[in-house]
Each structure stands twice: as structure tokens, then as C-alpha cells.
Design a protein around this motif. Sequence first.
Motif, PDB file in Angstrom:
ATOM      1  N   GLN A 440       0.824  -1.209   0.000  1.00  0.00           N
ATOM      2  CA  GLN A 440       0.000   0.000   0.000  1.00  0.00           C
ATOM      3  C   GLN A 440       0.863   1.266   0.000  1.00  0.00           C
ATOM      4  OE1 GLN A 440      -2.518  -0.386   3.412  1.00  0.00           O
ATOM      5  NE2 GLN A 440      -0.989   0.359   4.856  1.00  0.00           N
ATOM      6  N   ASP A 441       1.999   1.242   0.711  1.00  0.00           N
ATOM      7  CA  ASP A 441       2.896   2.395   0.677  1.00  0.00           C
ATOM      8  C   ASP A 441       3.519   2.549  -0.705  1.00  0.00           C
ATOM      9  OD1 ASP A 441       2.337   2.957   3.295  1.00  0.00           O
ATOM     10  OD2 ASP A 441       4.175   2.066   4.103  1.00  0.00           O
ATOM     11  N   LEU A 442       3.862   1.420  -1.326  1.00  0.00           N
ATOM     12  CA  LEU A 442       4.420   1.474  -2.674  1.00  0.00           C
ATOM     13  C   LEU A 442       3.411   2.067  -3.656  1.00  0.00           C
ATOM     14  CD1 LEU A 442       6.699   0.723  -4.696  1.00  0.00           C
ATOM     15  CD2 LEU A 442       5.533  -1.469  -5.006  1.00  0.00           C
ATOM     16  N   LEU A 443       2.148   1.653  -3.563  1.00  0.00           N
ATOM     17  CA  LEU A 443       1.107   2.165  -4.454  1.00  0.00           C
ATOM     18  C   LEU A 443       0.961   3.679  -4.307  1.00  0.00           C
ATOM     19  CD1 LEU A 443      -1.663  -0.567  -4.027  1.00  0.00           C
ATOM     20  CD2 LEU A 443      -0.363  -0.086  -6.096  1.00  0.00           C
ATOM     21  N   GLN A 444       0.949   4.149  -3.076  1.00  0.00           N
ATOM     22  CA  GLN A 444       0.770   5.582  -2.854  1.00  0.00           C
ATOM     23  C   GLN A 444       1.992   6.376  -3.330  1.00  0.00           C
ATOM     24  OE1 GLN A 444      -0.271   5.283   1.299  1.00  0.00           O
ATOM     25  NE2 GLN A 444      -2.460   5.428   0.864  1.00  0.00           N
ATOM     26  N   THR A 445       3.187   5.794  -3.147  1.00  0.00           N
ATOM     27  CA  THR A 445       4.400   6.450  -3.648  1.00  0.00           C
ATOM     28  C   THR A 445       4.382   6.532  -5.169  1.00  0.00           C
ATOM     29  OG1 THR A 445       5.697   5.660  -1.762  1.00  0.00           O
ATOM     30  CG2 THR A 445       6.918   6.323  -3.724  1.00  0.00           C
ATOM     31  N   ILE A 446       4.015   5.429  -5.797  1.00  0.00           N
ATOM     32  CA  ILE A 446       3.962   5.402  -7.267  1.00  0.00           C
ATOM     33  C   ILE A 446       2.895   6.357  -7.780  1.00  0.00           C
ATOM     34  CG2 ILE A 446       3.349   3.948  -9.247  1.00  0.00           C
ATOM     35  CD1 ILE A 446       4.838   1.655  -7.883  1.00  0.00           C
ATOM     36  N   GLN A 447       1.738   6.438  -7.097  1.00  0.00           N
ATOM     37  CA  GLN A 447       0.689   7.356  -7.536  1.00  0.00           C
ATOM     38  C   GLN A 447       1.201   8.799  -7.561  1.00  0.00           C
ATOM     39  OE1 GLN A 447      -2.931   6.672  -8.431  1.00  0.00           O
ATOM     40  NE2 GLN A 447      -2.148   8.529  -9.389  1.00  0.00           N
ATOM     41  N   LYS A 448       1.942   9.195  -6.523  1.00  0.00           N
ATOM     42  CA  LYS A 448       2.480  10.560  -6.475  1.00  0.00           C
ATOM     43  C   LYS A 448       3.478  10.793  -7.608  1.00  0.00           C
ATOM     44  CE  LYS A 448       1.821  11.200  -1.497  1.00  0.00           C
ATOM     45  NZ  LYS A 448       2.482  11.361  -0.174  1.00  0.00           N
ATOM     46  N   ARG A 449       4.328   9.805  -7.871  1.00  0.00           N
ATOM     47  CA  ARG A 449       5.309   9.947  -8.953  1.00  0.00           C
ATOM     48  C   ARG A 449       4.609  10.006 -10.314  1.00  0.00           C
ATOM     49  NH1 ARG A 449      10.573   9.567  -8.045  1.00  0.00           N
ATOM     50  NH2 ARG A 449      11.011   8.816 -10.147  1.00  0.00           N
ATOM     51  N   LEU A 450       3.556   9.232 -10.474  1.00  0.00           N
ATOM     52  CA  LEU A 450       2.803   9.277 -11.733  1.00  0.00           C
ATOM     53  C   LEU A 450       2.134  10.635 -11.905  1.00  0.00           C
ATOM     54  CD1 LEU A 450       1.114   5.737 -11.872  1.00  0.00           C
ATOM     55  CD2 LEU A 450       3.206   6.500 -12.985  1.00  0.00           C
ATOM     56  N   ASN A 451       1.570  11.165 -10.827  1.00  0.00           N
ATOM     57  CA  ASN A 451       0.941  12.483 -10.918  1.00  0.00           C
ATOM     58  C   ASN A 451       1.955  13.535 -11.359  1.00  0.00           C
ATOM     59  OD1 ASN A 451      -1.436  11.332 -10.070  1.00  0.00           O
ATOM     60  ND2 ASN A 451      -1.289  12.061  -7.962  1.00  0.00           N
ATOM     61  N   GLU A 452       3.178  13.469 -10.805  1.00  0.00           N
ATOM     62  CA  GLU A 452       4.223  14.405 -11.201  1.00  0.00           C
ATOM     63  C   GLU A 452       4.561  14.246 -12.684  1.00  0.00           C
ATOM     64  OE1 GLU A 452       7.473  13.478  -8.686  1.00  0.00           O
ATOM     65  OE2 GLU A 452       6.632  14.439  -6.901  1.00  0.00           O
ATOM     66  N   ALA A 453       4.693  12.992 -13.124  1.00  0.00           N
ATOM     67  CA  ALA A 453       5.051  12.743 -14.523  1.00  0.00           C
ATOM     68  C   ALA A 453       3.965  13.235 -15.469  1.00  0.00           C
ATOM     69  CB  ALA A 453       5.315  11.252 -14.738  1.00  0.00           C
ATOM     70  N   PHE A 454       2.696  12.992 -15.117  1.00  0.00           N
ATOM     71  CA  PHE A 454       1.608  13.403 -16.007  1.00  0.00           C
ATOM     72  C   PHE A 454       1.415  14.917 -16.025  1.00  0.00           C
ATOM     73  CE2 PHE A 454       0.297   8.885 -15.748  1.00  0.00           C
ATOM     74  CZ  PHE A 454       0.176   8.639 -17.107  1.00  0.00           C
ATOM     75  N   GLU A 455       1.905  15.621 -15.008  1.00  0.00           N
ATOM     76  CA  GLU A 455       1.894  17.082 -15.062  1.00  0.00           C
ATOM     77  C   GLU A 455       2.785  17.587 -16.196  1.00  0.00           C
ATOM     78  OE1 GLU A 455       0.323  19.454 -13.522  1.00  0.00           O
ATOM     79  OE2 GLU A 455      -0.703  18.377 -11.905  1.00  0.00           O
ATOM     80  N   HIS A 456       3.749  16.762 -16.609  1.00  0.00           N
ATOM     81  CA  HIS A 456       4.714  17.160 -17.647  1.00  0.00           C
ATOM     82  C   HIS A 456       4.569  16.288 -18.903  1.00  0.00           C
ATOM     83  CE1 HIS A 456       6.792  19.780 -14.790  1.00  0.00           C
ATOM     84  NE2 HIS A 456       6.631  18.814 -13.897  1.00  0.00           N
TER      85      HIS A 456
END
Length: 581
Positions: A440-456
Motif C-alpha cells: 500500500q505504501d508502494l502504491l501511494q508512492t507510485i501514484q504521487k510519482r505518476l501524478n508528477e510525470a503526467f503534469e509534464h
Amino acid sequence: EGLAALIRERLQRLLPDYMVPSVIESVNALPLTSNGKVDRRSLPRPVRSAQSEYAAPHNMLEQKLLLMWSDVLGIDRLGVDDHFFERGGHSLKAMILTARIRQELNVRIELQSLFQYPTVRLLANRLMAEGEARRSGKYEPVEPAPEQEVYPATPYQAYGYLSGLGNTSWNMPMAFLLEGPLDIGCLERSFQLLIARHEALRTTLEMFGDQIVQRIQPEARFQLDMAAPASEEERLQLMNSFIQPFAASSSPWLRAKILKLDQEAHVLLLDMHHAITDGTSLGILLQELFKLYGGSTLPPVSLHYKDYAVWQKNKLDQGAFSSSARFWTSHLAGYRPFRLAADLERQNGRDSGHHGDYVRVEVPKEPIHVLKHQLSASATNFTILYSAYLILLHQLTRETDLVVGTYAFNRERPELQGTVGLFINSLPLRNRIVPGQSCQDLLQTIQKRLNEAFEHQHYPFEKMLEDAEIPLEPGKNPLFSTMFNLNNFTVRPVEAAAAELQVSPYPYEWDFCEYDIYVSAQELDRSFVVQFDYRTGLFERTAIEQLAAHYARLVEQIAAVPTAPVKELAYINICRDSVLH
């Protein structure tokens, strides 16, 4: 109402709250077409009961946000406390919503903000608390480009032109079953009107000096061919021979053919060059084709793909994407591409061809929905399915620093929603697996990184490589050899205006695979169908079958015990054909 209440009460005992239908309506009988199928268009429109829980907006900002919320989610009546991601929202819709907010309110909202404030009430309170700090410059829409002889090709379009010259690697073949009486002459005229309507369908690419450019042809000749195969073998031969390279200098880069099965059953074969279209564009074209077939008059097209191409080039030249360039340079710094496990590969070595096959596996939806509920919807379907694939690759390669590509659909700007063209962009998503971290921590970490990537996401992949001084060869990707995508772009069911004609997808096998392994998930009512496309010159089918089956088990394990560390998940050893614990 009593029956609906009873059904809702029973469902509430079995399902999480967000899986219980908001509206349950009974009808005396299901309306049917003359072919005996349910006529969905004749079903009564569900009406939310006045007694249903509903929180109304309290101020003008909440009213404006709620209108945008409803439009993006496609739900007529929403309350200010309805959760965006529990009412059908996902990353693509979230990006469309943030663009709408910026356009209509001149307020910049990061993708991550919708995960932190996923209701209208929460977001409105946050925006009012921050006030002017959230203000962005005036929204600048894409405008029609001045008329000129040729127009710039987008970087991905230029790459597709070079990769697809003289071959079928950038073809997009598909087939549809047409059931009911078919007027072939009318369908041919509808195609001709569609080609005249969209400049992308009359576009060719060519070298102009040292640049690849778009040339819009004033007209394009189109003929709808027809054949009546006498046997199943002949039908398959006709479908296989239909896929041919497109001539570089002549348009349209679209062809179609009708195969007559019987008097009221036909197969429509359709093939387009990927440089002029993408999945969302396909949905637009199909909707419009059959509206034209039914005699509808369509509103004029306000923007064409060349307008977007000119806008993108101007923004690149002006340095408007400089922050995105810095993000991707930092994101990819020091990365070394990994190789898929040698145990998967054929014993006679690697074959550079792109002949492909696929294996499908079904992943039930319910455990994923339960997991999202446990995480308070802080991870999307894409993040959960993508993360499971990352864990699978980690188990296979023992690598912890992984880049797996995905496509950004790149058309969240409101003015581009109905524009046909190649908007997708390849994103090299880099994530690190920490074996001791909980799922669950991995999923939440990946979600934040994906959000950053999709901003760009707007920064072209080809520019990322250019900035990193990584050469890009046609037909090869120097950063990743595997991709994962969730097909959540909007392709509504095709509605033929002539009620007697039913249109549905028809199986079409095509033995091409661009990447070593390309994984795509398609959402159905009760499950996700996950397809593993693979290059047959590299991998044995039995290995991919084991891989796909283990992937489905991984998703179920993660959903069942999200607190478990990644290293305690069952892992697979393909070489010994076993799952080890």
C-alpha cells in the motif's frame, strides 16, 4: 420504490458503498430492436430520487466546479461531497478537469490536488483559502493556424513517418460487425464526407528541406471496396491481405473494405496510418461516420491537428516547456535500461523481428475496488494495475530501478476534445521498488510519482531523448522495451443513427508487436482483460502464459493483503515452471 430500496439494502450488505448503484429503476420490459437485442437508446433515462442523499452547492465557486465535475464524469446530478475517483474519475478525466478549471476560473490545479481534495466542497474550500496564490495567467487556447503551404509535423508524427515508411509497423487495422440492412453506397458517401470534414484524413507527411512537414491535400479520393468470401478460409485471407503499407505521397492514409457474410451481416475492415490518428480519434471518427450514415448534419470542425502542431512548435520554440524539460532530465538522470529475464527468451537466441502474438488474462474488478476503498481512493485503477506489473518485472529481473513506458493521451485541453490526430506521447515512467516496503505504501508512492510525470506529459518523448543526447532510431526505443497501458480513453459505443444497424467490434488478428512485451488492460463491467502482446522471435508462448497468470495472482495478493511487504509476495521462476514462496 420499495423494490429498489430492497435491492439497494441487499447490495449494501455485499458491496462497499461506492459500488452500490446510485439509481435503481424498474421497467415493465426491456425494449428490443428488430434483431432481438436490447435497444439501449430506448431505455428510460434514470432519474435520481429526491430522497437520495444529495449535498447542494452553497456558493458560486461550488456551483461552477460542480458543473465541470458533472460534465467530465458524465453524471447529471452530483453533490458537493461526491468523491471524484469513486464516481468514475481516473487520471485522464482528472487532467481534463484540471484543464477546464484553468480555462474557466484562471486557476492552476495540479493533478495531485484532486487526490488531496477529491470533492467539490474540499477543493472549493482549498481554493478560497489560497486565494490569489492559485491564480494563473489567462488561459491561452489553441487557435487556428494561418494558412500556409505546409505545416510542421509533431515530433511523434515525424518519428512515425520515418518508422512506417514502406512497411505496416504504424498501421492501425481494425474490424467491426455491421448487423442489419446495409446501404453500401450511403456508407461510402459517409466516408467521403468524413474525409472532407477532417484535415487529418487528408494529410500526408514529407521531407521539406531538412524538416518533416504536414501537407494538407485539398481533396482525397476514397472508394469503399467490397468482397463476398465464400468460405471462412477466404474471409481470413481477405482480412490478412487487407493490411498493406500506405503510399507516402497520396492521401487518404485510410482505407476500408466491406466483407459480406450474409444479407444482413457485414464486416467493415478499417485501416489507418497511426501518424494521423490515435485511439480517441478513432472513437470520434466512428461516431461521426455513422451519424453521417444516418443523415445527420454535423457542426463544423473548429480546430484541426495542424493547428495543434503549430501551437506545440511555437511553445517549444518559446521555451514554454522548460520546466518539463528539467523535470524529465532529472527524472531520467543516471538510468540504465534493464533487460527482461533471459529465462523468458527462446533458447535459440533473440530475433530482431516484430512478429507478435498475445496472451490474455482476466483480473476481477472487485478486489481492486475494495483495495481502492481501503486506500481512500488515493490510487487509481491504472496505478494498481501498473504497480503490479512493476513488481512482476522486479521479480523477473531482480532490478529495483525500472522504467516502463506508457502513453499519455495528451488532449485534456477543452478545445481539443473533438479534434482528430495523433495526440499521444510516450512517457518513460521511472519508479523504484523497495522490497521491504508495504504494497500500500508502494502504491501511494507510485501514484504521487505518476501524478508528477503526467503534469509534464506534453513534453515530447523525442525531445527528452534529444536533451539527454540519446539517439533515437526508427523502430527502436532506447529507454524501455516494455510498456503498460490502461485503455481508459473515451470511446463511446457506436450509435448508428439508422436504428436497424447494429455496430460492434469484430475480432481481427494482427501479428505485430512494437515492443518486446506490451501490456494493455481494458475495463469491462466486472473485470479487466489484461493482454500481454509479445514478440514471438524472443519469447516462447508458454513463458508468457505463465507470466500473465502470475500477474493476475499478484493483483489478487496485493488487494488481499495490502500491508504485506513486496518481498513477501509470491514470486515466479519461469525457468523451473513454478511459483515459489
